[in-house]
Design a protein around this motif. Structure first.
Motif, PDB file in Angstrom:
ATOM      1  N   LEU A 212       4.338   5.802  -6.862  1.00  0.00           N
ATOM      2  CA  LEU A 212       3.732   5.861  -8.191  1.00  0.00           C
ATOM      3  C   LEU A 212       2.897   7.121  -8.405  1.00  0.00           C
ATOM      4  O   LEU A 212       2.908   7.690  -9.488  1.00  0.00           O
ATOM      5  CB  LEU A 212       2.904   4.605  -8.438  1.00  0.00           C
ATOM      6  CG  LEU A 212       3.712   3.305  -8.439  1.00  0.00           C
ATOM      7  CD1 LEU A 212       2.799   2.114  -8.627  1.00  0.00           C
ATOM      8  CD2 LEU A 212       4.803   3.333  -9.476  1.00  0.00           C
ATOM      9  N   ASP A 213       2.205   7.571  -7.371  1.00  0.00           N
ATOM     10  CA  ASP A 213       1.461   8.820  -7.505  1.00  0.00           C
ATOM     11  C   ASP A 213       2.408  10.006  -7.686  1.00  0.00           C
ATOM     12  O   ASP A 213       2.126  10.919  -8.468  1.00  0.00           O
ATOM     13  CB  ASP A 213       0.558   9.055  -6.294  1.00  0.00           C
ATOM     14  CG  ASP A 213      -0.699   8.210  -6.338  1.00  0.00           C
ATOM     15  OD1 ASP A 213      -0.961   7.597  -7.395  1.00  0.00           O
ATOM     16  OD2 ASP A 213      -1.419   8.161  -5.329  1.00  0.00           O
ATOM     17  N   ALA A 214       3.528   9.982  -6.983  1.00  0.00           N
ATOM     18  CA  ALA A 214       4.516  11.046  -7.153  1.00  0.00           C
ATOM     19  C   ALA A 214       5.064  11.041  -8.575  1.00  0.00           C
ATOM     20  O   ALA A 214       5.282  12.103  -9.172  1.00  0.00           O
ATOM     21  CB  ALA A 214       5.648  10.873  -6.150  1.00  0.00           C
ATOM     22  N   ALA A 215       5.278   9.856  -9.126  1.00  0.00           N
ATOM     23  CA  ALA A 215       5.780   9.761 -10.498  1.00  0.00           C
ATOM     24  C   ALA A 215       4.748  10.309 -11.487  1.00  0.00           C
ATOM     25  O   ALA A 215       5.103  11.063 -12.401  1.00  0.00           O
ATOM     26  CB  ALA A 215       6.120   8.311 -10.831  1.00  0.00           C
ATOM     27  N   HIS A 216       3.487   9.960 -11.306  1.00  0.00           N
ATOM     28  CA  HIS A 216       2.436  10.473 -12.199  1.00  0.00           C
ATOM     29  C   HIS A 216       2.357  11.996 -12.133  1.00  0.00           C
ATOM     30  O   HIS A 216       2.201  12.659 -13.152  1.00  0.00           O
ATOM     31  CB  HIS A 216       1.085   9.860 -11.847  1.00  0.00           C
ATOM     32  CG  HIS A 216       0.861   8.516 -12.447  1.00  0.00           C
ATOM     33  ND1 HIS A 216       0.651   8.318 -13.789  1.00  0.00           N
ATOM     34  CD2 HIS A 216       0.822   7.293 -11.879  1.00  0.00           C
ATOM     35  CE1 HIS A 216       0.488   7.031 -14.026  1.00  0.00           C
ATOM     36  NE2 HIS A 216       0.598   6.390 -12.887  1.00  0.00           N
ATOM     37  N   GLN A 217       2.447  12.557 -10.938  1.00  0.00           N
ATOM     38  CA  GLN A 217       2.352  14.007 -10.785  1.00  0.00           C
ATOM     39  C   GLN A 217       3.559  14.716 -11.381  1.00  0.00           C
ATOM     40  O   GLN A 217       3.421  15.739 -12.048  1.00  0.00           O
ATOM     41  CB  GLN A 217       2.209  14.369  -9.310  1.00  0.00           C
ATOM     42  CG  GLN A 217       0.875  14.009  -8.729  1.00  0.00           C
ATOM     43  CD  GLN A 217       0.799  14.301  -7.241  1.00  0.00           C
ATOM     44  OE1 GLN A 217       1.731  14.830  -6.659  1.00  0.00           O
ATOM     45  NE2 GLN A 217      -0.313  13.931  -6.625  1.00  0.00           N
ATOM     46  N   GLN A 218       4.750  14.187 -11.135  1.00  0.00           N
ATOM     47  CA  GLN A 218       5.960  14.869 -11.600  1.00  0.00           C
ATOM     48  C   GLN A 218       6.175  14.705 -13.098  1.00  0.00           C
ATOM     49  O   GLN A 218       6.666  15.613 -13.762  1.00  0.00           O
ATOM     50  CB  GLN A 218       7.175  14.359 -10.834  1.00  0.00           C
ATOM     51  CG  GLN A 218       7.175  14.803  -9.385  1.00  0.00           C
ATOM     52  CD  GLN A 218       8.391  14.305  -8.632  1.00  0.00           C
ATOM     53  OE1 GLN A 218       9.384  13.944  -9.216  1.00  0.00           O
ATOM     54  NE2 GLN A 218       8.277  14.283  -7.312  1.00  0.00           N
TER      55      GLN A 218
ATOM     56  N   THR B  52       0.818  -1.218   0.000  1.00  0.00           N
ATOM     57  CA  THR B  52       0.000   0.000   0.000  1.00  0.00           C
ATOM     58  C   THR B  52       0.848   1.263   0.000  1.00  0.00           C
ATOM     59  O   THR B  52       0.335   2.342  -0.285  1.00  0.00           O
ATOM     60  CB  THR B  52      -0.941   0.017   1.219  1.00  0.00           C
ATOM     61  OG1 THR B  52      -0.153  -0.110   2.403  1.00  0.00           O
ATOM     62  CG2 THR B  52      -1.940  -1.114   1.138  1.00  0.00           C
ATOM     63  N   ASP B  53       2.143   1.169   0.319  1.00  0.00           N
ATOM     64  CA  ASP B  53       3.018   2.342   0.266  1.00  0.00           C
ATOM     65  C   ASP B  53       3.398   2.712  -1.158  1.00  0.00           C
ATOM     66  O   ASP B  53       3.649   3.869  -1.449  1.00  0.00           O
ATOM     67  CB  ASP B  53       4.314   2.093   1.052  1.00  0.00           C
ATOM     68  CG  ASP B  53       4.099   2.108   2.543  1.00  0.00           C
ATOM     69  OD1 ASP B  53       3.162   2.779   2.995  1.00  0.00           O
ATOM     70  OD2 ASP B  53       4.874   1.441   3.252  1.00  0.00           O
ATOM     71  N   TYR B  54       3.483   1.722  -2.048  1.00  0.00           N
ATOM     72  CA  TYR B  54       3.957   1.997  -3.402  1.00  0.00           C
ATOM     73  C   TYR B  54       3.011   2.896  -4.175  1.00  0.00           C
ATOM     74  O   TYR B  54       3.447   3.847  -4.805  1.00  0.00           O
ATOM     75  CB  TYR B  54       4.162   0.687  -4.176  1.00  0.00           C
ATOM     76  CG  TYR B  54       5.516   0.100  -3.947  1.00  0.00           C
ATOM     77  CD1 TYR B  54       5.704  -0.854  -2.976  1.00  0.00           C
ATOM     78  CD2 TYR B  54       6.613   0.511  -4.687  1.00  0.00           C
ATOM     79  CE1 TYR B  54       6.956  -1.384  -2.743  1.00  0.00           C
ATOM     80  CE2 TYR B  54       7.862  -0.021  -4.461  1.00  0.00           C
ATOM     81  CZ  TYR B  54       8.024  -0.963  -3.492  1.00  0.00           C
ATOM     82  OH  TYR B  54       9.264  -1.485  -3.265  1.00  0.00           O
ATOM     83  N   ALA B  55       1.723   2.605  -4.153  1.00  0.00           N
ATOM     84  CA  ALA B  55       0.779   3.389  -4.957  1.00  0.00           C
ATOM     85  C   ALA B  55       0.688   4.835  -4.487  1.00  0.00           C
ATOM     86  O   ALA B  55       0.907   5.748  -5.285  1.00  0.00           O
ATOM     87  CB  ALA B  55      -0.586   2.721  -4.969  1.00  0.00           C
ATOM     88  N   PRO B  56       0.386   5.093  -3.227  1.00  0.00           N
ATOM     89  CA  PRO B  56       0.224   6.499  -2.861  1.00  0.00           C
ATOM     90  C   PRO B  56       1.527   7.277  -2.783  1.00  0.00           C
ATOM     91  O   PRO B  56       1.548   8.469  -3.047  1.00  0.00           O
ATOM     92  CB  PRO B  56      -0.455   6.449  -1.504  1.00  0.00           C
ATOM     93  CG  PRO B  56      -0.191   5.111  -0.972  1.00  0.00           C
ATOM     94  CD  PRO B  56       0.000   4.204  -2.152  1.00  0.00           C
TER      95      PRO B  56
END
Length: 124
Positions: A96-102, A89-93
């Protein structure tokens, strides 16, 4: 590659390679030379943190500079039912979410499948 599949370049996506690592911060034993009969005091940094874990993505896309995106998890000692490193559950929020935003676009994720507890098919 099969003719019906698209590559990351065809999708205009970032190609991201993921890996994780962990390191204990406490030395195995604090030893030092000292005078006979006098107790030496050895200062140990990170006394409250037992372990550090890091998960990172290297992201590339033709025509763009590569990105390094990482997240760090500090473990402050044993707790019942808690893992030392990143959980699924740490990977998605966090990562991966940081990668999508950046990056601001779709991602094709490549990982090594070394960890038994992580299955990106359920995360992404």
């Amino acid at each position: 590659m099969a003719r019906h599949k698209k590559t990351a370049a065809d999708l205009g996506a970032w190609l991201c390679f993921e890996d994780e690592a962990g390191q204990g911060l406490r030395p195995p034993k604090g030893r030092t030379w000292g005078r006979c009969g006098r107790t030496s005091v050895v200062r140990v940094s990170a006394a409250g943190t037992k372990r550090v874990s890091m998960a990172a993505l290297i992201c590339t896309k033709p025509g763009h500079r590569p990105w390094l995106i990482y997240r760090i998890h500090l473990d402050h000692g044993p707790a019942k039912g808690r893992r030392k490193g990143f959980t699924e559950t740490d990977y998605a929020p966090r990562l991966l979410d940081a990668a999508h935003q950046q990056l601001g676009g779709p991602i094709v994720l490549v990982w090594d499948c070394e960890r038994g507890g992580i299955s990106f098919g359920t995360v992404v």
